[in-house]
Enzyme design. Structure first.
Site, PDB file in Angstrom:
ATOM      1  N   GLN A  35       0.363   1.790   4.167  1.00  0.00           N
ATOM      2  CA  GLN A  35       0.077   3.225   4.030  1.00  0.00           C
ATOM      3  C   GLN A  35      -1.125   3.613   4.898  1.00  0.00           C
ATOM      4  O   GLN A  35      -1.100   4.640   5.590  1.00  0.00           O
ATOM      5  CB  GLN A  35      -0.203   3.547   2.566  1.00  0.00           C
ATOM      6  CG  GLN A  35      -0.764   4.929   2.313  1.00  0.00           C
ATOM      7  CD  GLN A  35      -0.879   5.220   0.835  1.00  0.00           C
ATOM      8  OE1 GLN A  35       0.092   5.575   0.191  1.00  0.00           O
ATOM      9  NE2 GLN A  35      -2.071   5.069   0.282  1.00  0.00           N
ATOM     10  N   MET A  71      -3.400   9.091  -7.252  1.00  0.00           N
ATOM     11  CA  MET A  71      -2.418   9.562  -8.237  1.00  0.00           C
ATOM     12  C   MET A  71      -2.983   9.398  -9.651  1.00  0.00           C
ATOM     13  O   MET A  71      -2.239   9.468 -10.629  1.00  0.00           O
ATOM     14  CB  MET A  71      -1.100   8.807  -8.078  1.00  0.00           C
ATOM     15  CG  MET A  71      -0.479   9.068  -6.699  1.00  0.00           C
ATOM     16  SD  MET A  71       1.281   8.752  -6.629  1.00  0.00           S
ATOM     17  CE  MET A  71       1.337   7.019  -6.999  1.00  0.00           C
ATOM     18  N   GLY A  72      -4.292   9.173  -9.770  1.00  0.00           N
ATOM     19  CA  GLY A  72      -4.918   9.123 -11.085  1.00  0.00           C
ATOM     20  C   GLY A  72      -4.757   7.783 -11.780  1.00  0.00           C
ATOM     21  O   GLY A  72      -4.375   6.793 -11.168  1.00  0.00           O
ATOM     22  N   HIS A 112     -10.006   2.496  -7.061  1.00  0.00           N
ATOM     23  CA  HIS A 112     -10.205   3.905  -6.672  1.00  0.00           C
ATOM     24  C   HIS A 112     -11.695   4.242  -6.561  1.00  0.00           C
ATOM     25  O   HIS A 112     -12.121   4.895  -5.609  1.00  0.00           O
ATOM     26  CB  HIS A 112      -9.590   4.838  -7.715  1.00  0.00           C
ATOM     27  CG  HIS A 112      -8.108   4.697  -7.890  1.00  0.00           C
ATOM     28  ND1 HIS A 112      -7.545   4.228  -9.054  1.00  0.00           N
ATOM     29  CD2 HIS A 112      -7.065   4.976  -7.070  1.00  0.00           C
ATOM     30  CE1 HIS A 112      -6.228   4.239  -8.944  1.00  0.00           C
ATOM     31  NE2 HIS A 112      -5.903   4.681  -7.746  1.00  0.00           N
ATOM     32  N   VAL A 130      -9.539  -4.223  -4.059  1.00  0.00           N
ATOM     33  CA  VAL A 130     -10.331  -4.681  -5.216  1.00  0.00           C
ATOM     34  C   VAL A 130      -9.399  -5.386  -6.201  1.00  0.00           C
ATOM     35  O   VAL A 130      -8.311  -4.883  -6.519  1.00  0.00           O
ATOM     36  CB  VAL A 130     -11.044  -3.495  -5.907  1.00  0.00           C
ATOM     37  CG1 VAL A 130     -11.837  -3.970  -7.121  1.00  0.00           C
ATOM     38  CG2 VAL A 130     -11.964  -2.790  -4.911  1.00  0.00           C
ATOM     39  N   LYS A 141      -5.376  -1.971  -0.288  1.00  0.00           N
ATOM     40  CA  LYS A 141      -4.339  -2.387  -1.238  1.00  0.00           C
ATOM     41  C   LYS A 141      -2.972  -1.935  -0.708  1.00  0.00           C
ATOM     42  O   LYS A 141      -1.989  -2.659  -0.787  1.00  0.00           O
ATOM     43  CB  LYS A 141      -4.629  -1.755  -2.605  1.00  0.00           C
ATOM     44  CG  LYS A 141      -3.446  -1.562  -3.509  1.00  0.00           C
ATOM     45  CD  LYS A 141      -3.156  -2.790  -4.283  1.00  0.00           C
ATOM     46  CE  LYS A 141      -1.928  -2.731  -5.151  1.00  0.00           C
ATOM     47  NZ  LYS A 141      -1.342  -1.466  -5.471  1.00  0.00           N
ATOM     48  N   ASP A 142      -2.938  -0.711  -0.192  1.00  0.00           N
ATOM     49  CA  ASP A 142      -1.710  -0.166   0.419  1.00  0.00           C
ATOM     50  C   ASP A 142      -1.923  -0.212   1.932  1.00  0.00           C
ATOM     51  O   ASP A 142      -2.093   0.820   2.587  1.00  0.00           O
ATOM     52  CB  ASP A 142      -1.481   1.258  -0.086  1.00  0.00           C
ATOM     53  CG  ASP A 142      -1.330   1.284  -1.599  1.00  0.00           C
ATOM     54  OD1 ASP A 142      -0.235   1.033  -2.084  1.00  0.00           O
ATOM     55  OD2 ASP A 142      -2.342   1.508  -2.299  1.00  0.00           O
ATOM     56  N   SER A 144      -4.099  -2.198  -9.929  1.00  0.00           N
ATOM     57  CA  SER A 144      -3.080  -1.174  -9.687  1.00  0.00           C
ATOM     58  C   SER A 144      -2.887  -0.387 -10.974  1.00  0.00           C
ATOM     59  O   SER A 144      -2.888  -0.972 -12.070  1.00  0.00           O
ATOM     60  CB  SER A 144      -1.756  -1.837  -9.300  1.00  0.00           C
ATOM     61  OG  SER A 144      -0.696  -0.904  -9.405  1.00  0.00           O
TER      62      SER A 144
END
Ligand code: AMP
Length: 275
Positions: free
Chosen positions: A151, A30-31, A37, A174, A147-148, A183
């Site tokens: 998900q 989601m940027g 990321h 991380v 992290k998720d 986050s």
């Protein structure tokens, strides 16, 4: 590096690569990208010939009173990070959902716990958008972060149940030097809450240390950990099986501790393998 904003153009490119026999890697985001990321991009790069990262703040995975409007954005900074981490195509769709879109994908059971309790619409939005992304990008391999963790488990289950021909890889969580899980939402914390939020990862680490020291009483471990967390609302703090996410009443491997806490309008999550 190329930026694609049209869904049809992205799909044509994905299909063309697949026809050429190239392995297409995909990292959906989601940027407002950070080192969590980019670690997924680095991991994906090791498993593909061409790499796509999507940047799309998907409205359907936010509930009505959630932070969609204040979700942070930084398209230029994101592009620089993608370039530095070997991304070939940044997909920033401006026309992602077709008019009259009415289809959704829902994974049952795994989504009824942890974040699914406080965010009942969330995982349906995630699985539906990811399924559509898979159809558009045509990835050979897609990477999601631990992290998720829930998900990641839900996506693996969707891919298995629907026989979607994509390999799913999980990348390690991380953290910042002080232990907080990276986050995009951390920028929405004020200085005091940023400090209080350290107690989330601190409580997980302390619980793991207790387990390593021989403590096996789940109720005691969780009560002690809850004491350590300083947040406005503790949404959950649970020990679960690291494979099927079932609640653990007795400690056994693989065990993982999960936490979600609210700081004003910002909800943070963290998790750690403990056994
Ligand atoms: P998001 O932009 O928050 O939707 O996240 C996009 C992807 O990056 C998801 O697979 C996340 O699990 C992953 N991710 C986010 N934060 C981290 C982190 N701190 N460590 C590893 N992966 C992360």
């Amino acid at each position: 590096m190329r930026t694609i904003t049209e869904t049809a153009v992205m799909q044509a490119q994905g299909l063309a690569w697949r026809k050429e026999g190239l392995r297409v890697g995909f990292v959906p985001t989601m940027g407002f990208l950070h080192a969590g990321h980019t670690s997924l991009m680095d991991l994906a790069r090791q498993h593909c010939d061409v790499l796509v990262t999507s940047i799309f703040v998907n409205p359907t995975q936010f509930g009505p009173n959630e932070d969609l409007d204040k979700y942070p954005r930084d398209p230029e900074g994101d592009a620089a990070k993608c370039r530095a981490h070997g991304v070939d195509v940044v997909f920033m769709p401006s026309d992602f959902y077709p008019p009259g879109y009415v289809t959704s994908v829902r994974v049952a059971e795994l989504t009824d716990r942890l974040c699914g309790v406080d965010r009942p619409e969330h995982f349906g939005g995630v699985t539906s958008v990811v399924a559509r992304f898979f159809g558009v990008v045509q990835p050979t391999v897609a990477v999601f972060g631990e992290k998720d963790f829930q998900q990641l488990a839900v996506i693996r289950r969707m891919v298995r149940d629907l026989a979607i021909p994509v390999e799913i890889l999980g990348g390690p969580l991380v953290r910042e030097g002080d232990g907080i899980a990276l986050s995009s939402r951390n920028v929405n914390l004020n200085a005091v809450d940023r400090q209080r939020a350290l107690t989330l990862s601190g409580a997980l680490r302390a619980l793991k240390a207790e387990v390593q020291a021989g403590e096996r009483d789940v109720a005691k471990l969780l009560a002690q950990a809850a004491e350590r967390v300083d947040c406005d609302k503790l949404e959950y703090l649970e020990l679960r099986d690291g494979d099927d996410l079932e609640l653990l009443t007795e400690l056994r491997s693989p065990a993982r501790v999960f936490v979600a806490g609210r700081y004003g309008g910002t909800r943070l999550i963290d998790n750690l393998s403990v056994l």
